[in-house]
Write a protein that holds these residues in place. Structure first.
Motif, short mmCIF file in Angstrom:
data_model
loop_
_atom_site.label_atom_id
_atom_site.label_comp_id
_atom_site.label_asym_id
_atom_site.label_seq_id
_atom_site.Cartn_x
_atom_site.Cartn_y
_atom_site.Cartn_z
N PHE A 1 43.53 27.40 52.43
CA PHE A 1 44.81 28.03 52.16
C PHE A 1 44.58 29.39 51.52
O PHE A 1 43.62 29.56 50.76
N SER A 2 45.48 30.32 51.79
CA SER A 2 45.50 31.61 51.09
C SER A 2 46.91 31.84 50.59
O SER A 2 47.85 31.79 51.37
N PHE A 3 47.03 32.07 49.29
CA PHE A 3 48.32 32.37 48.68
C PHE A 3 48.39 33.87 48.44
O PHE A 3 47.70 34.39 47.56
N PHE A 4 49.22 34.56 49.21
CA PHE A 4 49.35 36.01 49.07
C PHE A 4 50.47 36.35 48.10
O PHE A 4 51.49 35.67 48.06
N GLY A 5 50.29 37.42 47.35
CA GLY A 5 51.30 37.87 46.40
C GLY A 5 50.96 37.45 44.99
O GLY A 5 50.02 36.69 44.74
N GLU A 6 51.73 37.99 44.06
CA GLU A 6 51.54 37.69 42.64
C GLU A 6 52.90 37.46 42.00
O GLU A 6 53.56 38.40 41.60
N GLY A 7 53.29 36.22 41.92
CA GLY A 7 54.53 35.88 41.24
C GLY A 7 54.29 35.73 39.75
O GLY A 7 53.18 35.92 39.26
N PRO A 8 55.32 35.32 39.03
CA PRO A 8 55.21 35.20 37.57
C PRO A 8 54.22 34.12 37.12
O PRO A 8 53.76 34.14 36.00
N LYS A 9 53.88 33.19 38.01
CA LYS A 9 52.95 32.12 37.64
C LYS A 9 51.58 32.30 38.31
O LYS A 9 50.84 31.33 38.47
N PHE A 10 51.25 33.52 38.65
CA PHE A 10 50.01 33.79 39.38
C PHE A 10 48.78 33.23 38.65
O PHE A 10 48.00 32.48 39.22
N PHE A 11 48.61 33.59 37.38
CA PHE A 11 47.41 33.17 36.65
C PHE A 11 47.43 31.68 36.34
O PHE A 11 46.40 31.01 36.38
N GLN A 12 48.61 31.14 36.08
CA GLN A 12 48.75 29.69 35.87
C GLN A 12 48.37 28.95 37.15
O GLN A 12 47.69 27.92 37.11
N THR A 13 48.77 29.47 38.30
CA THR A 13 48.44 28.85 39.59
C THR A 13 46.94 28.91 39.84
O THR A 13 46.34 27.90 40.24
N LYS A 14 46.33 30.05 39.59
CA LYS A 14 44.87 30.18 39.75
C LYS A 14 44.12 29.18 38.86
O LYS A 14 43.17 28.54 39.30
N ARG A 15 44.60 29.03 37.63
CA ARG A 15 43.96 28.10 36.69
C ARG A 15 44.10 26.66 37.20
O ARG A 15 43.12 25.90 37.19
N ARG A 16 45.27 26.30 37.70
CA ARG A 16 45.47 24.93 38.21
C ARG A 16 44.57 24.66 39.42
O ARG A 16 43.98 23.59 39.55
N ILE A 17 44.45 25.64 40.29
CA ILE A 17 43.59 25.51 41.47
C ILE A 17 42.15 25.23 41.03
O ILE A 17 41.48 24.34 41.56
N SER A 18 41.69 25.96 40.03
CA SER A 18 40.33 25.79 39.52
C SER A 18 40.17 24.43 38.83
O SER A 18 39.19 23.72 39.07
N GLU A 19 41.13 24.08 37.98
CA GLU A 19 41.05 22.81 37.25
C GLU A 19 41.02 21.61 38.19
O GLU A 19 40.37 20.61 37.91
N LEU A 20 41.74 21.70 39.33
CA LEU A 20 41.78 20.59 40.28
C LEU A 20 40.62 20.62 41.27
O LEU A 20 40.51 19.76 42.14
N GLY A 21 39.77 21.64 41.15
CA GLY A 21 38.57 21.70 41.98
C GLY A 21 38.81 22.05 43.43
O GLY A 21 38.03 21.64 44.30
N VAL A 22 39.86 22.82 43.70
CA VAL A 22 40.11 23.22 45.09
C VAL A 22 40.00 24.74 45.28
O VAL A 22 40.44 25.27 46.29
N ASP A 23 39.35 25.41 44.32
CA ASP A 23 39.19 26.85 44.46
C ASP A 23 38.26 27.23 45.61
O ASP A 23 38.25 28.38 46.05
#
Length: 173
Positions: A24-46
């Motif tokens: 998956f690729s998530f394009f754009g930067e909404g208000p939860k951009f960094f929170q989303t990146k952190r969740r992706i990493s924490e769940l091991g799907v980065d």
């Protein structure tokens, strides 16, 4: 929040558990951009979810993907869906009225019910039948052209003209 990236992250997690080869690729930067990146990493799907942020020309990276995906729970008019379709990308999207309005009767994409299992099942089917993507892509391009601004403007003008005719007919009878 209406884009439901958290839901797509859950789909990514489940696809990884089931060894369904998705990226998956998530394009754009909404208000939860960094929170989303952190969740992706924490769940091991980065390793299967990219977050490139804002891109100047979305068509170039879009060409590297087989599908356009949107899990939105609401849309006004789904411009990003039409842009992807114009680029020849079939769609897997949430089963909401704006998506259905664009895709209904076109075979250019699939509206999927709101469950991770339904999304995984849809992706599995498309992976097993990759040949389906070619005619879907062609239909996506053709469908996008029916929503071209000049055609939409003409349809809007025709509607207004017909409404004015009805009004004028009633006025003089």
């Amino acid at each position: 929040p209406q884009k439901r990236l958290d839901f797509l992250i859950d789909v990514a997690v489940e696809s990884k558990k089931q060894n369904v080869p998705l990226r998956f690729s998530f394009f754009g930067e909404g208000p939860k951009f960094f929170q989303t990146k952190r969740r992706i990493s924490e769940l091991g799907v980065d390793d299967i979810v990219d977050t490139p942020g804002v891109v100047d020309n979305v068509y170039a990276p879009m060409a590297e993907h087989d599908l356009y995906v949107s899990a939105s729970n609401r849309e006004g008019f789904p411009n990003a869906l039409l842009e992807a379709m114009a680029a020849g990308r079939p769609a897997v999207v949430s089963d909401i009225d704006p998506h259905k309005e664009v895709l209904e009767g076109t075979d250019a994409g699939i509206c999927v019910e709101d469950s991770v299992d339904a999304w995984i099942s849809t992706f599995k089917r498309l992976l097993e039948n990759r040949g389906e993507l070619i005619p879907m892509a062609d239909k996506a391009r053709k469908t996008a052209m029916t929503h071209h601004i000049s055609i939409t403007a003409q349809k809007t003008k025709d509607l207004y003209d017909s409404l004015l005719e009805i009004r004028d007919d009633k006025k003089f009878k």
